[in-house]
Design a protein around this motif. Structure first.
Motif, PDB file in Angstrom:
ATOM      1  N   THR A  41      -4.087 -14.325  -0.173  1.00 56.17           N
ATOM      2  CA  THR A  41      -4.091 -14.353   1.292  1.00 56.17           C
ATOM      3  C   THR A  41      -4.643 -13.035   1.833  1.00 56.17           C
ATOM      4  O   THR A  41      -4.694 -12.022   1.114  1.00 56.17           O
ATOM      5  N   VAL A  42      -5.025 -13.052   3.083  1.00 55.70           N
ATOM      6  CA  VAL A  42      -5.503 -11.834   3.742  1.00 55.70           C
ATOM      7  C   VAL A  42      -4.407 -10.775   3.708  1.00 55.70           C
ATOM      8  O   VAL A  42      -4.669  -9.597   3.447  1.00 55.70           O
ATOM      9  N   GLU A  43      -3.154 -11.178   3.945  1.00 55.73           N
ATOM     10  CA  GLU A  43      -2.036 -10.230   3.945  1.00 55.73           C
ATOM     11  C   GLU A  43      -1.868  -9.581   2.571  1.00 55.73           C
ATOM     12  O   GLU A  43      -1.626  -8.371   2.475  1.00 55.73           O
ATOM     13  N   GLN A  44      -1.993 -10.359   1.503  1.00 56.19           N
ATOM     14  CA  GLN A  44      -1.887  -9.798   0.158  1.00 56.19           C
ATOM     15  C   GLN A  44      -3.022  -8.805  -0.109  1.00 56.19           C
ATOM     16  O   GLN A  44      -2.806  -7.745  -0.697  1.00 56.19           O
ATOM     17  N   GLU A  45      -4.222  -9.166   0.346  1.00 55.72           N
ATOM     18  CA  GLU A  45      -5.367  -8.268   0.139  1.00 55.72           C
ATOM     19  C   GLU A  45      -5.213  -6.998   0.970  1.00 55.72           C
ATOM     20  O   GLU A  45      -5.550  -5.909   0.507  1.00 55.72           O
ATOM     21  N   GLU A  46      -4.678  -7.104   2.189  1.00 51.27           N
ATOM     22  CA  GLU A  46      -4.421  -5.912   3.005  1.00 51.27           C
ATOM     23  C   GLU A  46      -3.470  -4.969   2.279  1.00 51.27           C
ATOM     24  O   GLU A  46      -3.687  -3.759   2.240  1.00 51.27           O
ATOM     25  N   TYR A  47      -2.414  -5.529   1.703  1.00 48.61           N
ATOM     26  CA  TYR A  47      -1.427  -4.732   0.975  1.00 48.61           C
ATOM     27  C   TYR A  47      -2.082  -4.039  -0.220  1.00 48.61           C
ATOM     28  O   TYR A  47      -1.875  -2.848  -0.450  1.00 48.61           O
ATOM     29  N   SER A  48      -2.886  -4.784  -0.974  1.00 51.73           N
ATOM     30  CA  SER A  48      -3.576  -4.203  -2.136  1.00 51.73           C
ATOM     31  C   SER A  48      -4.513  -3.085  -1.715  1.00 51.73           C
ATOM     32  O   SER A  48      -4.558  -2.020  -2.347  1.00 51.73           O
ATOM     33  N   LEU A  49      -5.291  -3.320  -0.664  1.00 55.66           N
ATOM     34  CA  LEU A  49      -6.239  -2.309  -0.198  1.00 55.66           C
ATOM     35  C   LEU A  49      -5.519  -1.054   0.295  1.00 55.66           C
ATOM     36  O   LEU A  49      -6.005   0.064   0.108  1.00 55.66           O
ATOM     37  N   CYS A  50      -4.357  -1.237   0.899  1.00 56.11           N
ATOM     38  CA  CYS A  50      -3.561  -0.090   1.351  1.00 56.11           C
ATOM     39  C   CYS A  50      -3.144   0.754   0.148  1.00 56.11           C
ATOM     40  O   CYS A  50      -3.299   1.979   0.152  1.00 56.11           O
ATOM     41  N   ASP A  51      -2.648   0.108  -0.906  1.00 56.45           N
ATOM     42  CA  ASP A  51      -2.261   0.824  -2.126  1.00 56.45           C
ATOM     43  C   ASP A  51      -3.456   1.547  -2.744  1.00 56.45           C
ATOM     44  O   ASP A  51      -3.345   2.694  -3.178  1.00 56.45           O
TER      45      ASP A  51
END
Length: 173
Positions: A41-51
């Motif tokens: 999901t976009v939310e999962q990818e946002e979290y990954s990119l933040c890390d």
């Protein structure tokens, strides 16, 4: 006026564009090996990119043309070898043979040498992908072995293992 390709660090705000790019790349190449790409999901990818943005052992850069991502380079630390990063590069087929892969690999190796905490940079490439092998060799990667790797369709493929050796070899002394 001539349009140019720019390189930018992928941030959480790019999550939707990154997923769209990866999904398009997976239709154009059997080498895009992102687990569960269809379910991310976009939310999962946002979290990954933040890390990733906060890390010194991972990197995602986007090549952009007219504000649209057309290529990506990643360096991800290996879970079982924390001081080793794995390089991945992909460019949309419509933009092949324009030096974009070279630009991405050059930026990634520069980051590795100057900013990362990684000790080694490695990759694997399908043996029949001669243009990619030449590109990696041009930027200092040397063959370290052979392997068999499943492509995205779960077919076993012959692959070459490579490791980056900088001209100064400052990380590998």
């Amino acid at each position: 006026m001539t349009e140019t390709v720019g390189i930018k660090l992928a941030t959480p705000a790019d999550a939707q564009a990154v997923l769209k790019l990866l999904r398009q790349l997976s239709l154009e190449s059997e080498a895009i090996l992102v687990p569960h790409l269809d379910k991310l999901t976009v939310e999962q990818e946002e979290y990954s990119l933040c890390d990733i943005c906060e890390s010194t052992d991972s990197l995602i850069l986007l090549a952009q043309y007219q504000d649209q991502p057309i290529g990506i380079v990643t360096i991800m630390g290996l879970a079982d070898q924390p001081q080793v990063g794995e390089l991945g590069v992909a460019v949309l087929k419509d933009f092949w043979q324009n030096g974009i892969g070279s630009l991405l690999v050059d930026e990634a190796t520069y980051w590795f040498e100057n900013y990362s905490t990684l000790e080694k940079l490695v990759l694997d490439v399908f043996s029949d992908n001669v243009p990619a092998i030449r590109l990696y060799q041009k930027y200092g990667f040397i063959k370290t072995g052979d392997a068999t790797i499943e492509d995205q369709n779960k077919h076993p493929r012959s692959a070459i293992l490579m490791e980056y050796r900088s001209s100064t070899d400052n990380k590998n002394d």
